[in-house]
Each structure stands twice: as C-alpha cells, then as structure tokens.
Design a protein around this motif. Sequence first.
Motif, PDB file in Angstrom:
ATOM      1  N   TYR A 140     -48.151   9.261 -41.406  1.00 55.02           N
ATOM      2  CA  TYR A 140     -48.229   8.344 -42.541  1.00 55.02           C
ATOM      3  C   TYR A 140     -47.964   9.148 -43.804  1.00 55.02           C
ATOM      4  N   ILE A 141     -47.114   8.623 -44.681  1.00 51.95           N
ATOM      5  CA  ILE A 141     -46.875   9.252 -45.973  1.00 51.95           C
ATOM      6  C   ILE A 141     -47.159   8.236 -47.073  1.00 51.95           C
ATOM      7  N   PHE A 142     -47.478   8.748 -48.257  1.00 50.38           N
ATOM      8  CA  PHE A 142     -47.782   7.871 -49.390  1.00 50.38           C
ATOM      9  C   PHE A 142     -46.469   7.489 -50.065  1.00 50.38           C
ATOM     10  N   LYS A 143     -46.135   6.219 -49.965  1.00 45.52           N
ATOM     11  CA  LYS A 143     -44.873   5.730 -50.487  1.00 45.52           C
ATOM     12  C   LYS A 143     -45.076   4.346 -51.089  1.00 45.52           C
ATOM     13  N   GLU A 144     -44.515   4.142 -52.259  1.00 44.74           N
ATOM     14  CA  GLU A 144     -44.622   2.852 -52.954  1.00 44.74           C
ATOM     15  C   GLU A 144     -46.080   2.446 -53.118  1.00 44.74           C
ATOM     16  N   ASN A 145     -46.889   3.422 -53.527  1.00 41.87           N
ATOM     17  CA  ASN A 145     -48.310   3.215 -53.864  1.00 41.87           C
ATOM     18  C   ASN A 145     -49.185   2.816 -52.689  1.00 41.87           C
ATOM     19  N   GLN A 146     -48.766   3.164 -51.485  1.00 38.12           N
ATOM     20  CA  GLN A 146     -49.631   2.915 -50.331  1.00 38.12           C
ATOM     21  C   GLN A 146     -49.239   3.836 -49.173  1.00 38.12           C
ATOM     22  N   TRP A 147     -50.163   3.972 -48.230  1.00 40.78           N
ATOM     23  CA  TRP A 147     -49.897   4.811 -47.065  1.00 40.78           C
ATOM     24  C   TRP A 147     -49.116   4.000 -46.035  1.00 40.78           C
ATOM     25  N   ARG A 148     -47.942   4.524 -45.683  1.00 38.03           N
ATOM     26  CA  ARG A 148     -47.057   3.809 -44.769  1.00 38.03           C
ATOM     27  C   ARG A 148     -46.719   4.673 -43.552  1.00 38.03           C
ATOM     28  N   PRO A 149     -46.687   4.062 -42.360  1.00 35.24           N
ATOM     29  CA  PRO A 149     -46.284   4.821 -41.166  1.00 35.24           C
ATOM     30  C   PRO A 149     -44.789   5.096 -41.181  1.00 35.24           C
ATOM     31  N   VAL A 150     -44.396   6.207 -40.584  1.00 36.08           N
ATOM     32  CA  VAL A 150     -42.986   6.577 -40.498  1.00 36.08           C
ATOM     33  C   VAL A 150     -42.524   6.365 -39.060  1.00 36.08           C
ATOM     34  N   LYS A 151     -41.605   5.438 -38.845  1.00 33.10           N
ATOM     35  CA  LYS A 151     -41.080   5.126 -37.519  1.00 33.10           C
ATOM     36  C   LYS A 151     -39.558   4.991 -37.593  1.00 33.10           C
ATOM     37  N   PRO A 152     -38.826   5.652 -36.684  1.00 34.79           N
ATOM     38  CA  PRO A 152     -39.285   6.754 -35.833  1.00 34.79           C
ATOM     39  C   PRO A 152     -39.494   7.994 -36.676  1.00 34.79           C
ATOM     40  N   ALA A 153     -40.287   8.918 -36.181  1.00 38.95           N
ATOM     41  CA  ALA A 153     -40.650  10.072 -36.988  1.00 38.95           C
ATOM     42  C   ALA A 153     -40.059  11.376 -36.468  1.00 38.95           C
ATOM     43  N   PHE A 154     -40.321  11.691 -35.196  1.00 43.95           N
ATOM     44  CA  PHE A 154     -39.904  12.981 -34.654  1.00 43.95           C
ATOM     45  C   PHE A 154     -38.525  12.894 -34.020  1.00 43.95           C
ATOM     46  N   GLU A 155     -37.894  14.046 -33.858  1.00 42.58           N
ATOM     47  CA  GLU A 155     -36.518  14.101 -33.345  1.00 42.58           C
ATOM     48  C   GLU A 155     -36.374  13.403 -32.002  1.00 42.58           C
ATOM     49  N   SER A 156     -37.377  13.570 -31.127  1.00 39.81           N
ATOM     50  CA  SER A 156     -37.306  12.964 -29.800  1.00 39.81           C
ATOM     51  C   SER A 156     -37.364  11.443 -29.861  1.00 39.81           C
TER      52      SER A 156
END
Length: 252
Positions: A140-156
């Motif tokens: 999760y990263i802080f983006k647009e004033n809120q914590w958002r999940p990153v999908k997909p995240a890792f190379e695999s």
Amino acid sequence: MSPPVAYVISTKAYQKLILHASKHPSATVNGVLLGSYTSSDAGNDDTVAITDAVPLFHHWTTLTPMLEVGLQQVDIYAAHHKLRIVGYYHANAQAADKSLPGIGMKIASKIRESFTDAIALVVQNTKLSQDTPEVAVLPYIFKENQWRPVKPAFESESSSSSLPSKFTLMNADAPNLTSKSIKRKIYEYLYDFDEHLENIELDWLEGEILIVSVGLSSHKKLDRYTQETEKLNNFETRNVIIVPDFEIPRTK
C-alpha cells in the motif's frame, strides 16, 4: 527529494514479517519495516531498501501507550544501525482479508510524518502455500490523500505489463526460503514486543532468525554449505543463522 521509483525488500525483512504472521495464524499481527534510501543505477537516491522488519504485536494491535513505547525503542534501535523506520506491516486475523484497516492506516501515516515515502505491506495469508509459495505481501502506498493497494505489484505478478515493477524482492527465492522455514516451525524463534513485555529476556529487536538454505544436496556437504553461508551472510543477512538441508558432520 522526489518519490522513489522502487522498493526493494530483503529476504530477512520478508521472512521475519511472514514468520510473525505464521506464528499467530488466528490473530492480527503487526510490525514495522526498517531501511534507508539507496542509489539506483542512475546514481539517484530513488529506491527504498527495506532491510529488516521488527515484530510489534499480536495482542495489543490498537493505538495504545505501549505502541508509542514500542515505536520509540525501534526508532532508537534503527538509528543505532543507521536505518530508519520506513514502513509498516500488517496481517489480518481472517485469511482472506488483505485490506489495510484503519489502525494500520493511522500507524503508517504516523511513520509517513518522518519518512515521506513510507510503505505499508499487508500479508496475503491465502498465498502462504507450502507447496507453491508466492509473494505473499500486498503493498500500500499513500496516493491521492489515502492509502491505496498496488495491483499488480511484484514482477512475478506483472509479467504481462511492459512497465517495470516498483516492488521487488532482493532474492526472488525468498518465498521458497520462507516456506521451508515455516515447515520447520522456525517462527518459534521469533519474538514480538508483546512477548518481550511478558518476558523481558526475549529479544524482539535483534533476535536471530533461521533461514533454510535450498538446493544443498547431501553429497556436496560442508564445502557447499560454507559457500552458501558466506554468500548469504555477506549479502544481506546479518545476525542470521543458516540451516542446511543436511546434517553437518560433527567434529571430534
């Protein structure tokens, strides 16, 4: 400083947070991530290297005075090792729950006050298969004033994308190493701040974690074991014991 383009997670950090969750499978657990900025190939400090994880709680996972005490002690420990608190990790009691709850957002936001590029990792319990282990954290990263999940995240997970991944494991084999450690119940050697409060002799800050080396066959024996141990110790695993897949010959 501009936002980092990547986050790199060491095997030590990955294994500790997963083992913490595995030790208390029916409880909510949390902890913090330690690391620092590191230079990319371009020479810019645009990558956050997450090199360690410190387990906090499996009982008192709400905002309590003990959380403040725990964070203060971790902050002192990190500074002593020339590191910073760079993020937060969380595992929910429900196996299918991969959300970052309100308490997690508050703690992550508090960390972000002193480290702008703070990250939160949520353990995905459903990916902790011992037979086919996958990367079992959701960033999760802080983006647009809120914590958002990153999908997909890792190379695999993003092999179909032409864009480079922002999240990588320092050692791609970390899920397999961790799976072997779970099978051997290595989490019994990992203690969090909760357990330290019950028994102050338990080391929760710099406790040694056992990493199981893979690919070591019995016929290669001690020479290969020594090589692998030195490689891992020099690479990223200070204060780590390496456990081979074979019995080390006893010296008389």
